[in-house]
Scaffold this motif. Structure first.
Motif, PDB file in Angstrom:
ATOM      1  N   ARG A  65       0.832  -1.223   0.000  1.00 53.51           N
ATOM      2  CA  ARG A  65       0.000   0.000   0.000  1.00 53.51           C
ATOM      3  C   ARG A  65       0.856   1.259   0.000  1.00 53.51           C
ATOM      4  O   ARG A  65       0.468   2.287  -0.549  1.00 53.51           O
ATOM      5  N   LYS A  66       2.034   1.180   0.610  1.00 56.08           N
ATOM      6  CA  LYS A  66       2.946   2.331   0.661  1.00 56.08           C
ATOM      7  C   LYS A  66       3.843   2.403  -0.574  1.00 56.08           C
ATOM      8  O   LYS A  66       4.761   3.233  -0.643  1.00 56.08           O
ATOM      9  N   ASN A  67       3.615   1.498  -1.529  1.00 54.83           N
ATOM     10  CA  ASN A  67       4.402   1.435  -2.765  1.00 54.83           C
ATOM     11  C   ASN A  67       5.880   1.160  -2.521  1.00 54.83           C
ATOM     12  O   ASN A  67       6.731   1.510  -3.344  1.00 54.83           O
ATOM     13  N   ASP A 131      11.491   3.819   1.756  1.00 52.72           N
ATOM     14  CA  ASP A 131      10.234   4.307   1.183  1.00 52.72           C
ATOM     15  C   ASP A 131       9.094   4.427   2.186  1.00 52.72           C
ATOM     16  O   ASP A 131       7.991   4.821   1.808  1.00 52.72           O
ATOM     17  N   VAL A 132       9.336   4.055   3.444  1.00 56.37           N
ATOM     18  CA  VAL A 132       8.285   4.063   4.458  1.00 56.37           C
ATOM     19  C   VAL A 132       8.772   4.896   5.648  1.00 56.37           C
ATOM     20  O   VAL A 132       9.925   4.761   6.074  1.00 56.37           O
ATOM     21  N   SER A 133       7.908   5.731   6.173  1.00 57.49           N
ATOM     22  CA  SER A 133       8.293   6.622   7.275  1.00 57.49           C
ATOM     23  C   SER A 133       8.637   5.842   8.539  1.00 57.49           C
ATOM     24  O   SER A 133       8.170   4.713   8.741  1.00 57.49           O
ATOM     25  N   THR A 136       5.493   4.892  10.441  1.00 58.95           N
ATOM     26  CA  THR A 136       4.788   3.742   9.870  1.00 58.95           C
ATOM     27  C   THR A 136       5.531   2.451  10.177  1.00 58.95           C
ATOM     28  O   THR A 136       4.904   1.441  10.518  1.00 58.95           O
ATOM     29  N   ARG A 137       6.857   2.464  10.085  1.00 57.94           N
ATOM     30  CA  ARG A 137       7.634   1.255  10.389  1.00 57.94           C
ATOM     31  C   ARG A 137       7.457   0.847  11.849  1.00 57.94           C
ATOM     32  O   ARG A 137       7.365  -0.343  12.160  1.00 57.94           O
TER      33      ARG A 137
END
Length: 172
Positions: A65-67, A131-133, A136-137
């Motif tokens: 979803r986060k590409n 690619d993920v904040s 979020t991680r």
């Protein structure tokens, strides 16, 4: 013998990597003829199944979803989990842990698992890092840890469950 690590959350990349290092240690223990191979294998089966299932249900969909990863990468990783489960079941079905057959099946599991860990760390975890904040991680790390703990508590590494997972994967 490596004890089952409680996953406590944090950065999902670090939580997954901790399991990967634990898998490598468990494989080393299984190679040692003086270790309690049956106990180590039972723990490995439990953590391996919980880890893979939690990745497939919680981590991969979120990263997609986060590409950070695409559908092809998800499918490839899930296929490698299926291959690992096949090799795990083959090893679990060997009755004599001191036999040559056990060593052969252990080698097959080790090859499948090592290959998967390498690819996942390069092709899934690196994009998750870039690619993920951080937020979020960390959220995902907690979700992964909770699902992993739930699965471990459910006895997911039982040979009957491993057989069911392998049968399901072969059915398509």
């Amino acid at each position: 013998m490596p004890k089952i690590l409680p996953a406590t959350g944090g950065d999902v990349v670090e939580v997954i990597l901790a399991d990967h290092r634990w898998f490598e240690e468990a494989l080393r223990e299984l190679r040692d003829v003086e270790s309690d191979r049956a106990a180590v294998l039972a723990d490995l089966a439990t953590v391996l199944i919980a880890h893979a299932e939690a990745e497939e249900t919680k981590v991969y969909p979120a990263l997609q979803r986060k590409n950070a990863i695409d559908a092809e990468e998800v499918e490839h990783s899930e296929h490698e989990h299926d291959e690992g489960n096949d090799a795990l079941l083959d090893l679990m079905e060997v009755e004599d842990t001191a036999s040559e057959e056990f060593s052969e099946k252990l080698h097959e599991l080790s090859e499948a698992l090592t290959h998967h860990l390498d690819e996942e760390e390069r092709d899934v975890l690196n994009p998750a890092r870039t690619d993920v904040s951080d937020e979020t991680r960390h959220t995902l790390g907690g979700v992964f840890a909770d699902e992993r703990a739930r699965l471990i508590g459910s006895g997911c590494g039982d040979i009957k469950n491993v057989r069911k997972l392998v049968k399901k994967a072969h059915a398509g």
